[in-house]
Design a protein around this motif. Structure first.
Motif, mmCIF file in Angstrom:
data_model
loop_
_atom_site.group_PDB
_atom_site.id
_atom_site.type_symbol
_atom_site.label_atom_id
_atom_site.label_comp_id
_atom_site.label_asym_id
_atom_site.label_seq_id
_atom_site.Cartn_x
_atom_site.Cartn_y
_atom_site.Cartn_z
ATOM 1 N N SER A 161 0.809 -1.226 0.000
ATOM 2 C CA SER A 161 0.000 0.000 0.000
ATOM 3 C C SER A 161 0.839 1.271 0.000
ATOM 4 O O SER A 161 0.330 2.350 0.293
ATOM 5 C CB SER A 161 -0.979 0.030 1.191
ATOM 6 O OG SER A 161 -1.905 -1.024 1.089
ATOM 7 N N THR A 162 2.110 1.166 -0.339
ATOM 8 C CA THR A 162 2.962 2.348 -0.451
ATOM 9 C C THR A 162 2.987 2.825 -1.905
ATOM 10 O O THR A 162 2.728 2.059 -2.832
ATOM 11 C CB THR A 162 4.398 2.033 0.002
ATOM 12 O OG1 THR A 162 4.923 0.957 -0.795
ATOM 13 C CG2 THR A 162 4.411 1.620 1.468
ATOM 14 N N ALA A 163 3.300 4.099 -2.078
ATOM 15 C CA ALA A 163 3.388 4.654 -3.422
ATOM 16 C C ALA A 163 4.573 4.054 -4.161
ATOM 17 O O ALA A 163 5.615 3.748 -3.558
ATOM 18 C CB ALA A 163 3.525 6.173 -3.348
ATOM 19 N N CYS A 164 4.435 3.902 -5.480
ATOM 20 C CA CYS A 164 5.503 3.250 -6.255
ATOM 21 C C CYS A 164 6.716 4.151 -6.440
ATOM 22 O O CYS A 164 7.846 3.666 -6.595
ATOM 23 C CB CYS A 164 4.964 2.817 -7.626
ATOM 24 S SG CYS A 164 4.612 4.185 -8.771
ATOM 25 N N GLY A 165 6.497 5.463 -6.443
ATOM 26 C CA GLY A 165 7.611 6.393 -6.621
ATOM 27 C C GLY A 165 8.080 6.522 -8.052
ATOM 28 O O GLY A 165 9.073 7.213 -8.315
ATOM 29 N N LYS A 166 7.395 5.909 -8.993
ATOM 30 C CA LYS A 166 7.845 5.897 -10.383
ATOM 31 C C LYS A 166 6.832 6.449 -11.378
ATOM 32 O O LYS A 166 7.206 6.900 -12.451
ATOM 33 C CB LYS A 166 8.211 4.473 -10.798
ATOM 34 C CG LYS A 166 9.322 3.846 -9.970
ATOM 35 C CD LYS A 166 9.557 2.391 -10.376
ATOM 36 C CE LYS A 166 10.642 1.739 -9.524
ATOM 37 N NZ LYS A 166 10.850 0.307 -9.909
ATOM 38 N N CYS A 167 5.543 6.404 -11.044
ATOM 39 C CA CYS A 167 4.512 6.822 -11.988
ATOM 40 C C CYS A 167 4.449 8.342 -12.106
ATOM 41 O O CYS A 167 5.095 9.076 -11.344
ATOM 42 C CB CYS A 167 3.150 6.269 -11.562
ATOM 43 S SG CYS A 167 2.523 6.953 -10.009
ATOM 44 N N CYS B 116 3.313 10.118 -8.859
ATOM 45 C CA CYS B 116 4.373 10.220 -7.851
ATOM 46 C C CYS B 116 5.356 11.338 -8.214
ATOM 47 O O CYS B 116 5.854 12.047 -7.345
ATOM 48 C CB CYS B 116 5.101 8.884 -7.712
ATOM 49 S SG CYS B 116 4.124 7.602 -6.863
ATOM 50 N N GLY B 117 5.621 11.475 -9.509
ATOM 51 C CA GLY B 117 6.490 12.550 -9.961
ATOM 52 C C GLY B 117 5.906 13.912 -9.652
ATOM 53 O O GLY B 117 6.612 14.829 -9.199
ATOM 54 N N TRP B 118 4.602 14.073 -9.889
ATOM 55 C CA TRP B 118 3.945 15.347 -9.580
ATOM 56 C C TRP B 118 3.970 15.640 -8.081
ATOM 57 O O TRP B 118 4.148 16.781 -7.661
ATOM 58 C CB TRP B 118 2.492 15.313 -10.067
ATOM 59 C CG TRP B 118 2.353 15.223 -11.555
ATOM 60 C CD1 TRP B 118 3.236 15.685 -12.487
ATOM 61 C CD2 TRP B 118 1.288 14.614 -12.267
ATOM 62 N NE1 TRP B 118 2.779 15.400 -13.745
ATOM 63 C CE2 TRP B 118 1.575 14.744 -13.653
ATOM 64 C CE3 TRP B 118 0.103 13.970 -11.900
ATOM 65 C CZ2 TRP B 118 0.735 14.261 -14.644
ATOM 66 C CZ3 TRP B 118 -0.741 13.497 -12.887
ATOM 67 C CH2 TRP B 118 -0.426 13.644 -14.244
ATOM 68 N N LEU B 119 3.796 14.594 -7.264
ATOM 69 C CA LEU B 119 3.816 14.780 -5.811
ATOM 70 C C LEU B 119 5.188 15.247 -5.335
ATOM 71 O O LEU B 119 5.294 16.122 -4.468
ATOM 72 C CB LEU B 119 3.424 13.477 -5.113
ATOM 73 C CG LEU B 119 1.935 13.113 -5.203
ATOM 74 C CD1 LEU B 119 1.707 11.658 -4.842
ATOM 75 C CD2 LEU B 119 1.107 14.023 -4.295
ATOM 76 N N VAL B 120 6.236 14.668 -5.897
ATOM 77 C CA VAL B 120 7.596 15.075 -5.531
ATOM 78 C C VAL B 120 7.834 16.534 -5.913
ATOM 79 O O VAL B 120 8.461 17.302 -5.172
ATOM 80 C CB VAL B 120 8.638 14.159 -6.206
ATOM 81 C CG1 VAL B 120 10.054 14.728 -6.030
ATOM 82 C CG2 VAL B 120 8.560 12.753 -5.626
ATOM 83 N N GLN B 121 7.323 16.923 -7.073
ATOM 84 C CA GLN B 121 7.499 18.298 -7.548
ATOM 85 C C GLN B 121 6.563 19.286 -6.856
ATOM 86 O O GLN B 121 6.732 20.501 -6.986
ATOM 87 C CB GLN B 121 7.266 18.346 -9.059
ATOM 88 C CG GLN B 121 8.288 17.552 -9.863
ATOM 89 C CD GLN B 121 7.857 17.361 -11.304
ATOM 90 O OE1 GLN B 121 6.964 18.042 -11.787
ATOM 91 N NE2 GLN B 121 8.504 16.419 -11.996
ATOM 92 N N GLY B 122 5.576 18.760 -6.126
ATOM 93 C CA GLY B 122 4.646 19.621 -5.405
ATOM 94 C C GLY B 122 3.541 20.197 -6.261
ATOM 95 O O GLY B 122 2.971 21.246 -5.906
ATOM 96 N N ASN B 123 3.208 19.544 -7.386
ATOM 97 C CA ASN B 123 2.179 20.112 -8.255
ATOM 98 C C ASN B 123 1.150 19.078 -8.724
ATOM 99 O O ASN B 123 0.649 19.160 -9.840
ATOM 100 C CB ASN B 123 2.823 20.790 -9.467
ATOM 101 C CG ASN B 123 3.702 19.848 -10.280
ATOM 102 O OD1 ASN B 123 3.715 18.643 -10.044
ATOM 103 N ND2 ASN B 123 4.439 20.403 -11.236
#
Length: 343
Positions: free
Chosen positions: A55-61, A64-71
């Motif tokens: 149930s953790t985020a994959c960090g690759k899709c 997940c990229g948008w979440l890391v960038q904050g948008n």
């Protein structure tokens, strides 16, 4: 070791809610145990397009990229400007206005458009509010309107160290998850893996909160704490005005949010240990100063200590409003000095 390892039970309970999300979830627990990290990871996993079996985020899709960038278009984080300033996000460093320590009504009202447009790829929408107790009554009532009218696939995640300060009407509209303090052995192992030496010492000072212990063992929080201990250790010899001036310099040099409030919280722990020492009981936080505390306790008494401890509750609330830090600290140390007998 990550935050899931510290809170396996809480993470499992969050995972169990994925199949049928509540409209609002209140995650509470003592400060510094990792509530916000759990909530943020849960939000990430809900928005992830390919979550792992754990149930953790994959960090690759893409999500997940948008979440890391904050948008990410379906995620909003509501927090005081002071916290955003500490994180280096969203606050104009050139502004002379002191960042707010409250979540403002304008931040909540700004959610209106966000809540009434379709979600990206018809997925979930998450609003994370941290700390929820940073909302004043007007802000909380504005949020209440959204909580009273549930929107499909929309989750409000409220994180709080002081849930009793939330409006009863807010609490009644949330499912609740209480995050427990991790076992000391597990927390100490986690701290050692994080590179924190003397893990037991810092964990005790942090009251069993591992993330707070990390701050103490590896950041400028130690400067504030050591300065405060130096003054409060003086007892009868304390010069209240000089102590106020010394701590005021440290507070004004602080770059992290709410230094006065954190100072009061540390003083409350010191007063608890001083009260325990006056009753000849083991101290809870300041193990390395135990003998000093027992010596200080001979010059005061439990009723006066308890009365001043109640006063610190008022001080803590005052810290959340604009005030003159020097005058505040002078009053604080004058009252603290009055605890000790001079004859």
């Amino acid at each position: 070791m990550n935050i899931y390892d510290l809170h396996k039970e809480a993470w499992a309970q969050l995972g169990a809610r994925r199949a049928q999300l509540p409209h609002a979830l209140l995650i509470s627990g003592q400060r510094g145990i990792g509530k916000f990290d759990l909530a943020r990871h849960f939000a990430d996993s809900l928005l992830c397009e390919n979550p792992a079996p754990s149930s953790t985020a994959c960090g690759k899709c893409s999500a997940c990229g948008w979440l890391v960038q904050g948008n990410h278009p379906d995620f909003r984080l509501l927090q005081p400007d002071a916290l955003a300033d500490e994180d280096g996000n969203g606050v104009d460093a050139s502004s002379k206005k002191k960042p707010s320590q409250q979540i403002t009504i304008d931040q909540v009202r700004a959610l209106d458009d966000f809540l009434h447009v379709g979600t990206h790829r018809h997925g979930a929408r998450v609003i994370l509010i941290n700390p929820a107790e940073a909302m004043n009554r007007s802000t909380a009532n504005s949020l209440l309107k959204s909580l009273e009218e549930p929107i499909v696939n929309t989750l409000f995640l409220l994180v709080s160290s002081e849930p009793e300060r939330l409006l009863a009407t807010i609490r009644s509209r949330c499912q609740s998850l209480r995050v427990r303090q991790p076992a000391p052995s597990l927390a100490e192992s986690w701290l050692r893996q994080a590179g924190i030496g003397d893990a037991g010492h810092w964990l005790a000072l942090a009251g069993g909160s591992p993330l707070l212990a990390v701050e103490l063992g590896a950041s400028e929080e130690r400067v504030l704490l050591e300065a405060l201990i130096a003054e409060m250790s003086r007892g009868i010899e304390l010069d209240p005005l000089a102590a106020a001036a010394a701590i005021d310099r440290v507070v004004k040099a602080e770059k992290r949010a709410a230094p006065l409030k954190r100072m009061v919280e540390w003083s409350q722990k010191w007063l608890l240990d001083l009260t325990l020492a006056s009753e000849e009981l083991p101290v809870r936080y300041f193990f390395t100063q135990e003998q000093l505390l027992r010596q200080l306790a001979k010059s005061t008494d439990t009723p006066n200590l308890l009365a001043f401890d109640r006063k610190t509750l008022q001080y803590k609330l005052q810290c959340e409003q604009p005030l003159n830090s020097r005058l505040f600290l002078e009053e604080f140390f004058l009252n603290y000095a009055a605890l000790f007998r001079t004859s």
